[in-house]
Design a protein around this motif. Structure first.
Motif, PDB file in Angstrom:
ATOM      1  N   ASP A 102      65.675  -8.451 -13.512  1.00 44.79           N
ATOM      2  CA  ASP A 102      66.304  -8.210 -12.132  1.00 44.79           C
ATOM      3  C   ASP A 102      67.812  -8.213 -12.260  1.00 44.79           C
ATOM      4  O   ASP A 102      68.443  -7.651 -11.369  1.00 44.79           O
ATOM      5  CB  ASP A 102      65.777  -9.299 -10.943  1.00 44.79           C
ATOM      6  N   GLU A 371      55.791 -12.437  -9.828  1.00 46.55           N
ATOM      7  CA  GLU A 371      57.171 -12.193 -10.094  1.00 46.55           C
ATOM      8  C   GLU A 371      57.386 -11.115 -11.065  1.00 46.55           C
ATOM      9  O   GLU A 371      57.998 -10.169 -10.919  1.00 46.55           O
ATOM     10  CB  GLU A 371      57.917 -13.374 -10.735  1.00 46.55           C
ATOM     11  N   ASN A 375      58.640  -6.795 -10.265  1.00 49.26           N
ATOM     12  CA  ASN A 375      60.047  -6.359 -10.759  1.00 49.26           C
ATOM     13  C   ASN A 375      60.019  -5.102 -10.514  1.00 49.26           C
ATOM     14  O   ASN A 375      59.620  -4.093 -11.311  1.00 49.26           O
ATOM     15  CB  ASN A 375      60.056  -6.689 -12.243  1.00 49.26           C
TER      16      ASN A 375
END
Length: 491
Positions: A102, A371, A375
């Motif tokens: 990220d 998570e 992405n």
């Protein structure tokens, strides 16, 4: 070496004025190789079948990062096409790993691959496997390449298996499948008296070391019983759980490497920051210190395999079929669709209820997957994941469905994944699967009969042929079909 995307490029960056003359800045950049980035070639001690992006982001990265990396070089062979080997050979085996998080990209040149070879060069494969220095053969040949039947064993009636057996029996020509080539090469090692080694399966299969052993010895026994006995006595088959999301490289990725690193690399690999490797088995001729890079060695790998196969790979398959039916293209896009995400969460609930073992940390693993899947900088395409579904769902959906029903529950979430695969198979413009012809024939039946036929292709035991509707599982799947009909995004 790791470089930050925002750092100044190294010496050798193209002169802007010269670039302006050619009109192509990349044409004036130096090509990545071992002259540009001096790196001694380690001796070949590992032979790999299946030179692709995942092998390079995973096994090659772990070997590069091992404390004894200078002692362990990899000779990597391609599968169906020579392109990857030709491109990598021009760079002396070097490539750039782009770790995409990220916060941005980091760049690392990986030097563990010291030879990149066309998989059709079976003579070179046999030569390297027969070399006494070779200690390990690693495999990323895809789940479908093991040609597993519904009983979990090698299907000796598969056309390409029959063709390879005929070639081996004649003693002329070269096998065309990865299994045929491996068996041929192991015969060469036996003839050379080069001793034991380890075969390390890195494909997404439950008990993948056992699967590889059955497939290799099954093919060997059909050709030469003596060879099969030698393999049983001398070859260790190591089971693994492998994990690192590695999408296909794009032209934009190649351009990003040129801009950040100041050289041309036609074969970079993009991967997420997360990586995991769990191994179980013996290495009779030694192995690299992969634990230095974070690999874990365990006695019982099944809980780790199932955690990864069901939670990560199972969710990927569900998103691949449901997401495309809803009009999505990537994992990140599909996860933003509430219907798809809810289906994933319910499947995870069923899988978690059947995962048992120390230190699995399932809640944290699920949170990390959300998570990772979210992405958006990793464009993991659903069409890529959707391939070979009949093989994949036997490991990802069917075991969870059976476990749930054995406990007196419906298994509806796992059944929903199977129903989504069926709907996708009936509507996809392109459908790649080892059973593509059989799937098409089943879909031609229409209605509930089609559902029963497709379910039997996955696992015949799921269909009760004595029941008018095919039994409770067939009825459950039939009732779940169409759950993801209608696009969530405009056409």
């Amino acid at each position: 070496m790791t470089e930050n995307a925002g750092a100044a490029g190294p010496a050798g960056l193209a002169d802007p004025a010269a670039a302006a003359v050619t009109g192509d800045p990349a044409a004036d950049l130096p090509r990545l190789n071992r002259s540009l980035r001096p790196a001694a070639k380690a001796p070949v001690r590992i032979v790999h079948l299946g030179l692709g992006a995942f092998h390079r982001s995973h096994q090659a990265w772990y070997t590069h990062r091992a404390g004894d990396a200078p002692e362990w070089g990899i000779a990597s062979f391609t599968g169906r096409r020579p392109d990857a080997a030709l491109a990598l050979a021009e760079q002396d085996g070097l490539f750039t790993l782009v770790e995409r998080g990220d916060a941005g990209d980091s760049f690392e040149v990986i030097g563990s691959i010291v030879a990149a070879v066309d998989g059709a060069d079976v003579g070179r494969l046999a030569e390297l496997v027969a070399a006494p220095a070779t200690a390990i053969i690693t495999l990323t040949i895809t789940e479908a390449a093991y040609r597993l039947g519904t009983d979990g064993r090698l299907d000796l009636r598969a056309p390409d298996v029959e063709t390879d057996l005929a070639v081996l029996a004649r003693g002329t020509g070269s096998p065309a499948t990865p299994l045929g080539r491996l068996v041929f090469a192991l015969a060469g090692r036996r003839a050379a008296g080069a001793g034991p080694l380890a075969v390390v399966c890195c494909d997404n299969l439950a008990s993948n070391g056992t699967v590889a052993r059955r497939a290799v010895t099954g093919l060997a026994a059909a050709w030469d019983a003596g060879l099969a006995a030698w393999i049983e006595a001398n070859i260790s088959f190591v089971s693994t759980s492998v994990d690192r999301i590695t999408p296909r490289t794009t032209e934009a990725d190649i351009a990003a490497v040129e801009t950040a690193c100041g050289y041309r690399d036609t074969s970079p690999v993009v991967a997420e920051p997360f990586r995991n490797w769990v191994l179980s088995g013996d290495f009779p001729a030694g192995r690299p210190r992969w634990q230095d890079a974070g690999a874990v060695f365990v006695d019982d790998i099944e809980p780790y395999e199932n955690r990864k196969l069901w939670l990560l790979n199972g969710a990927h398959s569900l998103l691949a079929y449901a997401g495309q039916l809803r009009g999505h293209a990537t994992v990140a896009e599909a996860l933003q669709d509430e219907l798809c995400r809810h289906a994933v969460e319910r499947f995870w609930d069923e899988a978690e209820a059947n995962l048992h073992g120390p230190d699995l940390q399932i809640p944290a693993y699920r949170a990390a997957l959300l998570e990772r899947f979210g992405n958006g900088r990793i464009a993991h395409h659903l069409a890529q994941i959707a391939m070979d579904g009949s093989t994949k769902l036997r490991m990802r959906a069917v075991p969870v469905l059976l476990a749930e029903r054995a406990r007196g529950r419906s298994g509806a979430a796992a059944a929903r994944m199977i129903a989504a695969w069926m709907d996708f198979s009936a509507s996809a413009a392109q459908f790649q699967d080892p059973l593509a012809a059989e799937v098409a024939a089943a879909n031609a039946l229409g209605g509930a009969e089609s559902t029963r036929a497709l379910l039997a292709l996955l696992s015949p035991g799921l269909v009760d042929t004595a029941a008018p509707a095919g039994g409770p599982v067939a009825e459950l799947v039939e009732n779940l079909r169409g759950a993801f009909s209608g696009p969530a995004v405009p056409e």
